[in-house]
Design an enzyme around this catalytic site. Sequence first.
Site, PDB file in Angstrom:
ATOM      1  N   SER A  63       0.845  -1.203   0.000  1.00  0.00           N
ATOM      2  CA  SER A  63       0.000   0.000   0.000  1.00  0.00           C
ATOM      3  C   SER A  63       0.874   1.244   0.000  1.00  0.00           C
ATOM      4  CB  SER A  63      -0.909   0.006   1.225  1.00  0.00           C
ATOM      5  OG  SER A  63      -1.768  -1.121   1.197  1.00  0.00           O
ATOM      6  N   ASP A  83      -8.091  -0.885   9.745  1.00  0.00           N
ATOM      7  CA  ASP A  83      -7.563  -1.303   8.435  1.00  0.00           C
ATOM      8  C   ASP A  83      -8.726  -1.677   7.530  1.00  0.00           C
ATOM      9  OD1 ASP A  83      -6.149  -2.305   6.272  1.00  0.00           O
ATOM     10  OD2 ASP A  83      -4.717  -3.426   7.503  1.00  0.00           O
ATOM     11  N   ARG A  96      -8.343  -1.871   4.085  1.00  0.00           N
ATOM     12  CA  ARG A  96      -7.801  -2.170   2.761  1.00  0.00           C
ATOM     13  C   ARG A  96      -8.400  -3.450   2.179  1.00  0.00           C
ATOM     14  NH1 ARG A  96      -1.497  -1.897   4.176  1.00  0.00           N
ATOM     15  NH2 ARG A  96      -2.358  -2.725   6.128  1.00  0.00           N
TER      16      ARG A  96
END
Length: 352
Positions: free
Chosen positions: A49, A124, A126
Amino acid sequence: MFKSMNNWCDLPTPMGTFRMYDSGDEGIRIISYGDIYSLTEGSLLRMHSSCLASEVFGATDCDCADQLREAMKLMAHEQGGLIVHLHQEGRGQGLARKIEAVHLMQYQDLDTYEAFEKLKYEQDIRTYFPVVELLKHLDVAHVRLLSNNPRKIEFLQENGLKVTTLNTHPNIRPENAEYLETKNDKLGHTLPLEKLSNGNVEFYHSDQPWGGFSNFSQHAVYLQGKTWRTTEHFYQAQKFTDPALQERIRRSASPMLAKEIASQIDSKHHQEDWNNKKEKVMWQAITAKFSQHPELKELLLSTDQRNIAEHTVNDSYWGDAEDGSGLNRLGELLMQLRSQLRNNKVPSLCAE
């Protein structure tokens, strides 16, 4: 997605020449070592990322850029691998929210977990669906994932992929030490934070603890009337007797490129009986390095009587293969040199 994968260019880097592919989406950057369609089962994979602060501006309070460089080094060494660089700042929360969180960390003495909690952001968010799609497009069902994040492993496994995990090894600095500990303690990561294991001095990457012992460390040596950027440059060049080949390697921009160039030259150009000469060449290189750089000599002597090992699975001759099964010849030579330095037995003309 991925219909434009025939649109690519070379990506020359200090670690070697990669390829950059057009994914069809500006937020998905695809980099491979070699032809992406030649990836095999068990290839190295880094799902990375974006981190504008460290990757572009050199911020030192995280490990993002460190992990990316390590992945590239490993792929260049293996001559293969895939990096999918995703535009997912701040664990998916975006750059603006990431800045909010970092500000709280800096000015209210919060860790990264606490800052996200105070702002009421999920830790998180993602997703890695583009990586799964790409691997299916490439017909790759098994990868060796370079990561310390269990969420990444679980995501790939839940989407039908076989995953073998390899840790990345952080470069621990005063600016990022607490952040790294928080990732392990509160976010479930598996960062190997111990600098020493069982009393051993373990090294591999030149920008990590004990990295000065690596042949890739940025310590020039003067040998044979010439200056070599690193001991790796000198070692790789000595495989050949042709002065033109030696000079080509000597002038390469990085030790990784020196190694890459040497590996691409047909072995028929090698010195005769190279396997029986290589330890003598290595000894000459490290003797010069530690004699010509007093700070490295002090570092080596500071290890006292501890075992020194090049801790890597990538080289079972010079390294220890991380499980002690390798020969660790570089570590053995360093310990031999340490003994001679301690007893002042190193020749004063080691640079010639």
